[in-house]
Design an enzyme around this catalytic site. Structure first.
Site, PDB file in Angstrom:
ATOM      1  CE  LYS A  26      -5.556  -8.987  -5.556  1.00  0.00           C
ATOM      2  NZ  LYS A  26      -5.653  -8.709  -4.198  1.00  0.00           N
ATOM      3  CE  LYS A  60     -12.005  -2.602  -3.407  1.00  0.00           C
ATOM      4  NZ  LYS A  60     -11.809  -4.041  -3.145  1.00  0.00           N
ATOM      5  CE  LYS A  87      -4.123  -2.193   1.797  1.00  0.00           C
ATOM      6  NZ  LYS A  87      -4.800  -2.665   3.004  1.00  0.00           N
TER       7      LYS A  87
HETATM    8  P1  ADP Z   1      -9.111  -5.781  -4.125  1.00  0.00           P
HETATM    9  O1  ADP Z   1      -7.753  -6.345  -4.439  1.00  0.00           O
HETATM   10  O2  ADP Z   1      -9.960  -5.629  -5.347  1.00  0.00           O
HETATM   11  O3  ADP Z   1      -9.008  -4.505  -3.315  1.00  0.00           O
HETATM   12  P2  ADP Z   1      -9.825  -6.984  -1.612  1.00  0.00           P
HETATM   13  O4  ADP Z   1      -8.410  -6.810  -1.159  1.00  0.00           O
HETATM   14  O5  ADP Z   1     -10.868  -6.101  -0.996  1.00  0.00           O
HETATM   15  O6  ADP Z   1      -9.858  -6.844  -3.200  1.00  0.00           O
HETATM   16  O7  ADP Z   1     -10.203  -8.509  -1.428  1.00  0.00           O
HETATM   17  C1  ADP Z   1     -11.323  -9.057  -0.747  1.00  0.00           C
HETATM   18  C2  ADP Z   1     -11.217 -10.559  -0.724  1.00  0.00           C
HETATM   19  O8  ADP Z   1     -11.231 -11.089  -2.055  1.00  0.00           O
HETATM   20  C3  ADP Z   1      -9.940 -11.101  -0.058  1.00  0.00           C
HETATM   21  O9  ADP Z   1     -10.216 -12.322   0.604  1.00  0.00           O
HETATM   22  C4  ADP Z   1      -9.036 -11.336  -1.234  1.00  0.00           C
HETATM   23  O10 ADP Z   1      -8.045 -12.296  -0.942  1.00  0.00           O
HETATM   24  C5  ADP Z   1     -10.021 -11.812  -2.306  1.00  0.00           C
HETATM   25  N1  ADP Z   1      -9.525 -11.427  -3.628  1.00  0.00           N
HETATM   26  C6  ADP Z   1      -9.474 -10.188  -4.155  1.00  0.00           C
HETATM   27  N2  ADP Z   1      -8.967 -10.202  -5.400  1.00  0.00           N
HETATM   28  C7  ADP Z   1      -8.664 -11.492  -5.666  1.00  0.00           C
HETATM   29  C8  ADP Z   1      -8.110 -12.175  -6.792  1.00  0.00           C
HETATM   30  N3  ADP Z   1      -7.767 -11.532  -7.893  1.00  0.00           N
HETATM   31  N4  ADP Z   1      -7.953 -13.509  -6.722  1.00  0.00           N
HETATM   32  C9  ADP Z   1      -8.310 -14.170  -5.608  1.00  0.00           C
HETATM   33  N5  ADP Z   1      -8.843 -13.599  -4.519  1.00  0.00           N
HETATM   34  C10 ADP Z   1      -9.024 -12.277  -4.534  1.00  0.00           C
END
Ligand code: ADP
Ligand code: TRP
Length: 325
Positions: A193, A196, A114
């Protein structure tokens, strides 16, 4: 009597939920409600570390809750609530801060990433894993289904629980992360990956025109129609595999390994598959949003259920640290 496995996980209300969230975490949570004592919540306190627009946070919290319900989370069979409605999360976090070393938090990849992305490092962001540890051990959870990026945070929760038990005597269950290796990282449109923060997502409740645009924008290699292609390094195939039946996946693999495959045809099939996959959930969502008061009621009842469990743990933890005199 055998102990019913307690499975717990949370999701941040920081934007529209996407296929990475669904396959990385939400789908497995929804499946767990059949075979465990499931605790599922929207982590609006965590979102405060990076969202400073109150209307947006409130809206996203309601949206995330609605999405989960539409996707099949059943509030009768599980405990489903909004983190900020149960003050014991923040209370336990404070107790845990004092037994958490700075070094443990300094080693967290998510925090370092971050910072690298340019987020201003407020103290909440640094302490994020301590609140997450509180979320987990407050409910004495055994298993925590998360995407691979959250594995370290669950391990930190385990370390913090163990350090509390060591200092004050056996109090908390040590949780385990649960990661489905097959699904561990869902790729986005660009092959990184799906996230958002990379603007490479396909949202779960996307409209049809946008779905077409997004899938058509999936990056593939430059191999021509008559060249043999590599399914294992292709992010289009990785997404296809999540939606097609096993037979269709085998057939698609064969098509990759022979001349004649056009990526655009795979994309057209994928659009169709995604659209059909979420159709019942779109209908359910349309029903849910007709009665927003009903959604608030579900969350209020869920918070009361969660609080009752949380309070049992907190009563013990307060005593253990000497807050009862
Ligand atoms: P983002 O990366 O979009 O901000 P979050 O960090 O809020 O998403 O993730 C919320 C949940 O979804 C977590 O458990 C995270 O591990 C899972 N997650 C998010 N993106 C992925 C991905 N590309 N593949 C697998 N799991 C994901
Ligand atoms: N940190 C998690 C994420 O960004 C969300 C989260 C907060 C969580 N508390 C939790 C996940 C407790 C599992 C258990 O995705």
């Amino acid at each position: 009597m055998s102990h019913t496995l307690r499975v717990l996980s949370g999701i941040q209300p920081s934007g529209r939920l996407h296929l990475g969230n669904y396959f990385g975490m939400m789908k497995s949570m929804i499946e767990w409600q059949e075979k465990s004592d499931l605790f599922c919540f929207i982590v609006n306190l965590h979102a405060l570390t990076s969202v400073f627009n109150p209307e947006l946070l409130a809206r996203n919290t309601l949206e995330a809750a609605t999405d989960f319900l539409a996707l099949g989370l059943d509030p009768e069979r599980s405990t489903f609530w909004v983190q900020g409605d149960v003050w014991q999360h923040a209370e336990l976090a404070w107790l845990l801060h004092n037994i958490t070393s700075m070094g443990l938090l300094e080693r967290c990849h998510a925090y370092k990433e971050k910072l690298a992305k340019g987020l201003v490092p407020n103290h909440g962001l640094f302490a994020y894993p301590v609140l997450m540890a509180a979320d987990i051990i407050l409910y004495q959870a055994d298993l925590v289904p998360v995407g691979r990026d959250q594995k370290q945070h669950v391990e930190v929760a385990r370390d913090i629980a163990s350090s509390f038990n060591h200092t004050y005597g056996e109090t908390f269950v040590l949780p385990e992360p649960l990661i489905d290796n097959y699904l561990a990282t869902i790729p986005g449109l660009d092959g990184q990956k799906m996230s958002k923060s990379y603007n490479n997502t396909i949202d779960i409740f996307i409209d049809q025109a946008e779905l077409k645009r997004r899938v058509m924008a999936i990056v593939t290699d430059t191999r021509g129609v008559n060249e043999i292609k590599d399914p294992d390094s292709c992010n289009l195939y990785a997404l296809y595999r999540l939606f097609a039946t096993p037979d269709r996946v085998v057939e698609m693999r064969e098509r990759y390994l022979k001349p004649g495959l056009k990526y655009v045809d795979v994309k057209k099939e994928l659009i169709e598959l995604i659209w059909i996959y979420f159709a019942p959930h779109r209908e359910k969502r349309a029903e849910l949003v007709k009665d927003v008061a009903g959604i608030y009621d579900i969350l209020k009842t869920g918070a009361a259920k969660a609080r009752a469990v949380a309070e049992i743990t907190m009563a013990e933890a307060r005593c253990k640290v000497g807050l009862r005199y």
